[in-house]
Design a protein around this motif. Sequence first.
Motif, PDB file in Angstrom:
ATOM      1  N   ALA A   1     -40.038 -53.179  -0.532  1.00 30.92           N
ATOM      2  CA  ALA A   1     -40.984 -53.311   0.584  1.00 30.92           C
ATOM      3  C   ALA A   1     -41.490 -51.982   1.091  1.00 30.92           C
ATOM      4  CB  ALA A   1     -40.305 -54.038   1.713  1.00 30.92           C
ATOM      5  N   LEU A   2     -40.854 -51.034   0.571  1.00 31.15           N
ATOM      6  CA  LEU A   2     -41.053 -49.568   1.017  1.00 31.15           C
ATOM      7  C   LEU A   2     -42.139 -48.919  -0.079  1.00 31.15           C
ATOM      8  CD1 LEU A   2     -37.776 -48.092   2.406  1.00 31.15           C
ATOM      9  CD2 LEU A   2     -39.824 -49.125   3.719  1.00 31.15           C
ATOM     10  N   ALA A   3     -42.912 -47.789   0.610  1.00 29.19           N
ATOM     11  CA  ALA A   3     -43.553 -46.983  -0.444  1.00 29.19           C
ATOM     12  C   ALA A   3     -42.959 -46.352  -1.513  1.00 29.19           C
ATOM     13  CB  ALA A   3     -44.691 -46.194   0.276  1.00 29.19           C
ATOM     14  N   THR A   4     -43.275 -46.124  -2.623  1.00 26.33           N
ATOM     15  CA  THR A   4     -42.442 -45.650  -3.739  1.00 26.33           C
ATOM     16  C   THR A   4     -41.696 -44.080  -3.320  1.00 26.33           C
ATOM     17  OG1 THR A   4     -44.762 -45.559  -4.743  1.00 26.33           O
ATOM     18  CG2 THR A   4     -42.680 -46.356  -6.046  1.00 26.33           C
ATOM     19  N   ALA A   5     -42.406 -43.412  -2.502  1.00 28.93           N
ATOM     20  CA  ALA A   5     -42.014 -42.079  -2.284  1.00 28.93           C
ATOM     21  C   ALA A   5     -40.712 -42.010  -1.348  1.00 28.93           C
ATOM     22  CB  ALA A   5     -43.191 -41.259  -1.328  1.00 28.93           C
ATOM     23  N   GLN A   6     -40.502 -43.142  -0.802  1.00 30.74           N
ATOM     24  CA  GLN A   6     -39.128 -43.329  -0.052  1.00 30.74           C
ATOM     25  C   GLN A   6     -38.533 -44.541  -0.298  1.00 30.74           C
ATOM     26  OE1 GLN A   6     -41.950 -42.929   1.823  1.00 30.74           O
ATOM     27  NE2 GLN A   6     -42.096 -44.521   3.280  1.00 30.74           N
ATOM     28  N   ASN A   7     -38.837 -45.045  -1.463  1.00 31.45           N
ATOM     29  CA  ASN A   7     -38.055 -46.378  -1.695  1.00 31.45           C
ATOM     30  C   ASN A   7     -36.704 -46.614  -2.114  1.00 31.45           C
ATOM     31  OD1 ASN A   7     -38.642 -46.162  -4.221  1.00 31.45           O
ATOM     32  ND2 ASN A   7     -39.538 -47.901  -4.783  1.00 31.45           N
ATOM     33  N   ALA A   8     -36.179 -45.433  -2.642  1.00 32.84           N
ATOM     34  CA  ALA A   8     -34.648 -45.263  -2.987  1.00 32.84           C
ATOM     35  C   ALA A   8     -33.840 -45.270  -1.643  1.00 32.84           C
ATOM     36  CB  ALA A   8     -34.556 -43.844  -3.563  1.00 32.84           C
TER      37      ALA A   8
END
Length: 421
Positions: free
Chosen positions: A274-281
């Motif tokens: 559900a988060l943008a790839t840049a901070q999805n970790a």
Amino acid sequence: MAEPTFRAPKGTRDILPPESGRRRAALHAFSEQAELAGFGEIMSPMFEDLGVFKRLGESTDVVTKEMFDFFDKGDPPQHLALRPELTASVCRGFAEHRPTPPWKVWYEGPQFRYEQPQAGRYRQFHQLGVETLGTDDPQADVDVIALGWNFFASLGLRQVTLLLNSLGDPTCRPEYLEALRGHLTDNASSLSSQSKVTLERNPLRVLDSKRNEDAEIIAAAPLMVDYLTDESRDHFDAVRAGLEQLGIAYELSPRLVRGLDYYTRTTFEFAADALATAQNAVGGGGRYDGLVEDLGGPATPGIGFALGLDRILLACDAEAVFPIPEPVTKVFVVDVTGGSHALDVCNTLRAAGIGADRSYGGRSMKAQMKVADRSGAPFAAIIGEDEVAGGEVTLRDLRGDTGQHRVALDNLVATISRLLG
Ligand code: AMP
């Protein structure tokens, strides 16, 4: 209004109520899962000798660029650093105290990295983690991964992907690194300038690059999984079988290398879709079979993870789950006789475990009722001259429609307890 003289330092922030209550609830949910799985809490120092963190790998950004390090006032001064993560401290603790393995510990707390702040990336952030030291049984890997998985589920998160890889062991890794370095060197002229530098320091980390120029070369790079020794492959297969046995879905991610150098064999990451790839970790971890030895302890295999609480709560927002908990204040005491009766009533309610709050400064009924409404408390206990004379309070339902009625002070705790169910 005058501008404040100071603000929280770049990359840090104040976490105010009620959001802080939500974080505490998440920490509680995590500690519960961890204790249920047989982990005990370790509380480590916020700073360590810089050398402890250098063991994370001299070629990693965390060590070379992001360390908050400083000298103390000793003679000679000691070179210290705020912890950027906790695995190194846990391993230092293991080497120092030599507990009986397997040693299973969980932790939570702030970590510090001098990074460029952006959405979901801070210089002070909060991690939750576990480490199991002293066994290389693949079922320990499965237990650790399952704990993370169950924690996400306990928050209500549904869109979390588990990415899984094996980084091999010291026997097969050199051969793979050789092949990878060869491939990247052959194509170095087309690599991004940053990846050219990374290639010199650690070819594995090039696989982490998200730059467009590097994508094609990375896609064609040899994969660690094709170089695994039989032993590492069996271990990886056993981890996969265990996850399948528990019904935990995973995606094989053969280019997942993780940011720190110490990983061997199992590596994994949790991605919040559900988060943008840049901070999805939202977390990651793996096996680090050499770190305790590097820190002066006996050869000890380990497996663990660290989850990023700040991002997990962003993911909860994105999925509209795990809301801010109900206010603890159940009764707001409105005393229009000066305030000293509120002192007694609050004290009695609190002693009975019922959250109670009040106004200060002898304000008007109207002003106090406004604060009572804002407090989120379901009930107001109103004290006027009449109530004092009768040894009562007027209990007003602030949310439902049961109106208000007089309650004898002696019955207040029992009445509220009943109404709260
Ligand atoms: P790492 O061991 O670096 O992968 O960190 C584990 C987790 O901590 C990541 O998956 C993130 O969720 C979180 N994390 C790491 N660095 C930061 C940061 N600078 N700000 C917020 N969260 C972070």
